[in-house]
Design a protein around this motif. Structure first.
Motif, PDB file in Angstrom:
ATOM      1  N   ALA A  52       9.659  24.436 -31.021  1.00 33.17           N
ATOM      2  CA  ALA A  52       9.075  23.576 -29.985  1.00 33.17           C
ATOM      3  C   ALA A  52       7.859  22.821 -30.511  1.00 33.17           C
ATOM      4  CB  ALA A  52       8.688  24.409 -28.776  1.00 33.17           C
ATOM      5  N   ARG A  53       7.060  23.467 -31.337  1.00 32.61           N
ATOM      6  CA  ARG A  53       5.871  22.802 -31.874  1.00 32.61           C
ATOM      7  C   ARG A  53       6.177  21.903 -33.058  1.00 32.61           C
ATOM      8  NH1 ARG A  53       0.751  26.887 -31.131  1.00 32.61           N
ATOM      9  NH2 ARG A  53       0.869  26.899 -28.862  1.00 32.61           N
ATOM     10  N   SER A  54       7.386  21.972 -33.582  1.00 33.38           N
ATOM     11  CA  SER A  54       7.772  21.125 -34.706  1.00 33.38           C
ATOM     12  C   SER A  54       8.583  19.920 -34.262  1.00 33.38           C
ATOM     13  CB  SER A  54       8.588  21.929 -35.718  1.00 33.38           C
ATOM     14  OG  SER A  54       7.815  22.963 -36.257  1.00 33.38           O
ATOM     15  N   THR A  55       8.671  19.703 -32.964  1.00 29.67           N
ATOM     16  CA  THR A  55       9.407  18.547 -32.463  1.00 29.67           C
ATOM     17  C   THR A  55       8.483  17.670 -31.634  1.00 29.67           C
ATOM     18  OG1 THR A  55      10.135  19.754 -30.503  1.00 29.67           O
ATOM     19  CG2 THR A  55      11.610  19.761 -32.394  1.00 29.67           C
ATOM     20  N   CYS A  56       8.742  16.396 -31.646  1.00 34.05           N
ATOM     21  CA  CYS A  56       7.958  15.442 -30.871  1.00 34.05           C
ATOM     22  C   CYS A  56       8.554  15.341 -29.472  1.00 34.05           C
ATOM     23  CB  CYS A  56       7.967  14.077 -31.547  1.00 34.05           C
ATOM     24  SG  CYS A  56       7.054  12.820 -30.641  1.00 34.05           S
ATOM     25  N   ASP A  57       7.708  15.504 -28.454  1.00 37.32           N
ATOM     26  CA  ASP A  57       8.181  15.411 -27.074  1.00 37.32           C
ATOM     27  C   ASP A  57       8.504  13.971 -26.686  1.00 37.32           C
ATOM     28  OD1 ASP A  57       7.945  18.129 -26.683  1.00 37.32           O
ATOM     29  OD2 ASP A  57       5.887  17.984 -25.940  1.00 37.32           O
ATOM     30  N   ALA A  58       7.893  13.009 -27.348  1.00 36.41           N
ATOM     31  CA  ALA A  58       8.093  11.608 -26.989  1.00 36.41           C
ATOM     32  C   ALA A  58       9.376  11.028 -27.597  1.00 36.41           C
ATOM     33  CB  ALA A  58       6.895  10.779 -27.433  1.00 36.41           C
ATOM     34  N   VAL A  61      12.128  13.738 -32.401  1.00 37.32           N
ATOM     35  CA  VAL A  61      12.427  13.924 -33.815  1.00 37.32           C
ATOM     36  C   VAL A  61      11.789  15.224 -34.304  1.00 37.32           C
ATOM     37  CG1 VAL A  61      10.450  12.703 -34.782  1.00 37.32           C
ATOM     38  CG2 VAL A  61      12.596  12.695 -36.013  1.00 37.32           C
ATOM     39  N   TYR A  62      12.428  15.886 -35.274  1.00 32.84           N
ATOM     40  CA  TYR A  62      11.862  17.077 -35.900  1.00 32.84           C
ATOM     41  C   TYR A  62      10.776  16.616 -36.854  1.00 32.84           C
ATOM     42  CZ  TYR A  62      11.691  21.749 -37.870  1.00 32.84           C
ATOM     43  OH  TYR A  62      11.272  22.999 -38.244  1.00 32.84           O
ATOM     44  N   GLN A  63       9.624  17.255 -36.818  1.00 34.18           N
ATOM     45  CA  GLN A  63       8.472  16.803 -37.590  1.00 34.18           C
ATOM     46  C   GLN A  63       8.278  17.627 -38.857  1.00 34.18           C
ATOM     47  OE1 GLN A  63       5.418  17.279 -34.635  1.00 34.18           O
ATOM     48  NE2 GLN A  63       5.691  15.207 -33.875  1.00 34.18           N
ATOM     49  N   VAL A  78      -5.223  22.361 -33.731  1.00 35.25           N
ATOM     50  CA  VAL A  78      -4.350  21.683 -34.667  1.00 35.25           C
ATOM     51  C   VAL A  78      -3.897  20.410 -33.963  1.00 35.25           C
ATOM     52  CG1 VAL A  78      -2.168  21.793 -35.916  1.00 35.25           C
ATOM     53  CG2 VAL A  78      -3.567  23.830 -35.694  1.00 35.25           C
ATOM     54  N   ILE A  79      -4.088  19.281 -34.613  1.00 34.87           N
ATOM     55  CA  ILE A  79      -3.720  17.991 -34.030  1.00 34.87           C
ATOM     56  C   ILE A  79      -2.580  17.410 -34.844  1.00 34.87           C
ATOM     57  CG2 ILE A  79      -4.535  15.692 -33.426  1.00 34.87           C
ATOM     58  CD1 ILE A  79      -7.384  16.940 -33.368  1.00 34.87           C
ATOM     59  N   ARG A  80      -1.445  17.159 -34.162  1.00 32.92           N
ATOM     60  CA  ARG A  80      -0.261  16.606 -34.826  1.00 32.92           C
ATOM     61  C   ARG A  80       0.001  15.219 -34.267  1.00 32.92           C
ATOM     62  NH1 ARG A  80       3.181  21.021 -36.930  1.00 32.92           N
ATOM     63  NH2 ARG A  80       4.820  19.481 -37.008  1.00 32.92           N
ATOM     64  N   ARG A  81       0.011  14.207 -35.134  1.00 32.71           N
ATOM     65  CA  ARG A  81       0.244  12.830 -34.710  1.00 32.71           C
ATOM     66  C   ARG A  81       1.537  12.339 -35.348  1.00 32.71           C
ATOM     67  NH1 ARG A  81      -2.371   8.967 -31.602  1.00 32.71           N
ATOM     68  NH2 ARG A  81      -1.817   6.887 -32.292  1.00 32.71           N
ATOM     69  N   CYS A  82       2.517  12.064 -34.504  1.00 41.43           N
ATOM     70  CA  CYS A  82       3.843  11.629 -34.949  1.00 41.43           C
ATOM     71  C   CYS A  82       3.807  10.148 -35.328  1.00 41.43           C
ATOM     72  CB  CYS A  82       4.847  11.867 -33.807  1.00 41.43           C
ATOM     73  SG  CYS A  82       6.552  11.486 -34.245  1.00 41.43           S
ATOM     74  N   ASP A  83       4.805   9.715 -36.091  1.00 44.74           N
ATOM     75  CA  ASP A  83       4.922   8.303 -36.452  1.00 44.74           C
ATOM     76  C   ASP A  83       5.103   7.410 -35.230  1.00 44.74           C
ATOM     77  OD1 ASP A  83       4.565   8.741 -39.114  1.00 44.74           O
ATOM     78  OD2 ASP A  83       6.703   8.630 -39.635  1.00 44.74           O
ATOM     79  N   ARG A  89      -1.813  18.611 -29.342  1.00 44.60           N
ATOM     80  CA  ARG A  89      -2.935  19.446 -29.749  1.00 44.60           C
ATOM     81  C   ARG A  89      -2.641  20.884 -29.374  1.00 44.60           C
ATOM     82  NH1 ARG A  89      -4.852  14.723 -27.812  1.00 44.60           N
ATOM     83  NH2 ARG A  89      -6.277  13.585 -29.150  1.00 44.60           N
ATOM     84  N   TYR A  90      -2.817  21.805 -30.337  1.00 44.03           N
ATOM     85  CA  TYR A  90      -2.572  23.217 -30.117  1.00 44.03           C
ATOM     86  C   TYR A  90      -3.790  24.003 -30.532  1.00 44.03           C
ATOM     87  CZ  TYR A  90       2.245  21.563 -30.183  1.00 44.03           C
ATOM     88  OH  TYR A  90       3.400  20.880 -29.929  1.00 44.03           O
TER      89      TYR A  90
END
Length: 93
Positions: A52-58, A61-63, A78-83, A89-90
Motif C-alpha cells: 500500500a505504501r509503495s503505490t501511488c493513490d493518484a 503506479v507501483y513506486q 517519510v515524504i514520497r513524491r511521485c512523478d 507522508r508517513y
C-alpha cells in the motif's frame, strides 16, 4: 475464490507490479496495482502495508525510489513524491 487465495494473488500481483516498474513498463504496473486493489475490495481484505505504501493513490503506479518516486526524510516523516505530482507522508520512529 477464498480469502486465502485472494491474499496470495495480491502478493503475486505486487511482485509483478514491482518487476514491471523495474522494466519501465508503468502501464502494466498500473494494471497490476488496480487489479490487486479490486481483489482486496471484493474480498474485504486490506492491502499489505508495504504494498500500500509503495503505490501511488493518484495514478496507481507501483513506486520505486530513484525510478519514479523521490523519497525524503524530514522531521519524523517519510515524504514520497511521485512523478505524477502526488505526495504521501508517513510517520516513522
Amino acid at each position: 475464490m477464498g480469502a486465502d487465495i485472494a491474499a496470495e494473488r495480491i502478493e503475486r500481483l505486487a511482485e509483478l507490479a514491482a518487476a514491471a516498474t523495474d522494466e519501465g513498463e508503468f502501464d502494466r504496473s498500473r494494471a497490476y496495482v488496480r487489479l490487486a486493489r479490486r481483489l482486496a475490495e471484493r474480498h474485504r481484505l486490506s492491502l499489505p502495508r508495504e504494498f500500500a505504501r509503495s503505490t501511488c493513490d493518484a495514478c496507481d503506479v507501483y513506486q520505486r525510489p530513484g525510478v519514479n518516486v523521490r523519497v525524503r526524510v524530514q522531521r519524523g516523516r517519510v515524504i514520497r513524491r511521485c512523478d505524477c505530482g502526488a505526495t504521501d507522508r508517513y510517520p516513522y520512529r
